[in-house]
Design a protein around this motif. Structure first.
Motif, PDB file in Angstrom:
ATOM      1  N   THR A  13      41.592  26.125  29.479  1.00  0.00           N
ATOM      2  CA  THR A  13      42.715  25.249  29.177  1.00  0.00           C
ATOM      3  C   THR A  13      42.240  23.991  28.457  1.00  0.00           C
ATOM      4  OG1 THR A  13      43.927  26.077  31.087  1.00  0.00           O
ATOM      5  CG2 THR A  13      44.637  23.959  30.169  1.00  0.00           C
ATOM      6  N   LEU A  14      41.178  23.382  28.944  1.00  0.00           N
ATOM      7  CA  LEU A  14      40.644  22.186  28.298  1.00  0.00           C
ATOM      8  C   LEU A  14      40.141  22.491  26.889  1.00  0.00           C
ATOM      9  CD1 LEU A  14      38.776  20.459  31.266  1.00  0.00           C
ATOM     10  CD2 LEU A  14      40.938  19.785  30.191  1.00  0.00           C
TER      11      LEU A  14
ATOM     12  N   PHE B  79      39.614  29.965  39.031  1.00  0.00           N
ATOM     13  CA  PHE B  79      40.303  28.698  38.815  1.00  0.00           C
ATOM     14  C   PHE B  79      39.476  27.786  37.911  1.00  0.00           C
ATOM     15  CE2 PHE B  79      41.592  24.375  40.142  1.00  0.00           C
ATOM     16  CZ  PHE B  79      42.940  24.468  39.804  1.00  0.00           C
ATOM     17  N   GLY B  80      38.175  27.748  38.135  1.00  0.00           N
ATOM     18  CA  GLY B  80      37.291  26.949  37.291  1.00  0.00           C
ATOM     19  C   GLY B  80      37.311  27.413  35.848  1.00  0.00           C
ATOM     20  N   LEU B  81      37.267  28.717  35.637  1.00  0.00           N
ATOM     21  CA  LEU B  81      37.321  29.257  34.277  1.00  0.00           C
ATOM     22  C   LEU B  81      38.661  28.960  33.619  1.00  0.00           C
ATOM     23  CD1 LEU B  81      35.521  32.682  34.735  1.00  0.00           C
ATOM     24  CD2 LEU B  81      34.718  30.714  33.421  1.00  0.00           C
TER      25      LEU B  81
ATOM     26  N   PRO C 187      37.293  34.012  48.371  1.00  0.00           N
ATOM     27  CA  PRO C 187      37.422  32.588  48.007  1.00  0.00           C
ATOM     28  C   PRO C 187      36.468  32.168  46.882  1.00  0.00           C
ATOM     29  CG  PRO C 187      37.314  32.820  50.386  1.00  0.00           C
ATOM     30  CD  PRO C 187      37.009  34.152  49.796  1.00  0.00           C
ATOM     31  N   VAL C 188      35.290  32.756  46.844  1.00  0.00           N
ATOM     32  CA  VAL C 188      34.341  32.442  45.777  1.00  0.00           C
ATOM     33  C   VAL C 188      34.882  32.909  44.437  1.00  0.00           C
ATOM     34  CG1 VAL C 188      32.024  32.934  44.880  1.00  0.00           C
ATOM     35  CG2 VAL C 188      32.341  32.478  47.320  1.00  0.00           C
ATOM     36  N   LEU C 189      35.421  34.105  44.379  1.00  0.00           N
ATOM     37  CA  LEU C 189      35.999  34.617  43.140  1.00  0.00           C
ATOM     38  C   LEU C 189      37.236  33.823  42.739  1.00  0.00           C
ATOM     39  CD1 LEU C 189      35.689  38.484  43.638  1.00  0.00           C
ATOM     40  CD2 LEU C 189      34.356  37.023  42.112  1.00  0.00           C
TER      41      LEU C 189
END
Length: 47
Positions: A22-23, A15-17, A8-10
């Motif tokens: 994307t931004l 997902f954060g990266l 879950p941490v990975l």
């Protein structure tokens, strides 16, 4: 760290990266579009 806790941490880090990348792409696309618009306006004004 156990594998069951690491997954879950990975996943969250991936997902954060993905969001950050994307931004960044959206920002670069919009800034390029704005620059093109300004150049077109300058070109029309200098005719």
């Amino acid at each position: 760290m156990e594998t069951t806790k690491l997954i879950p941490v990975l996943g969250t880090a991936a997902f954060g990266l993905l969001i950050v990348v994307t931004l960044g792409i959206v920002y670069l696309t919009l800034s390029g579009w704005r620059d093109r618009q300004r150049r077109e306006q300058d070109r029309r004004a200098n005719r």
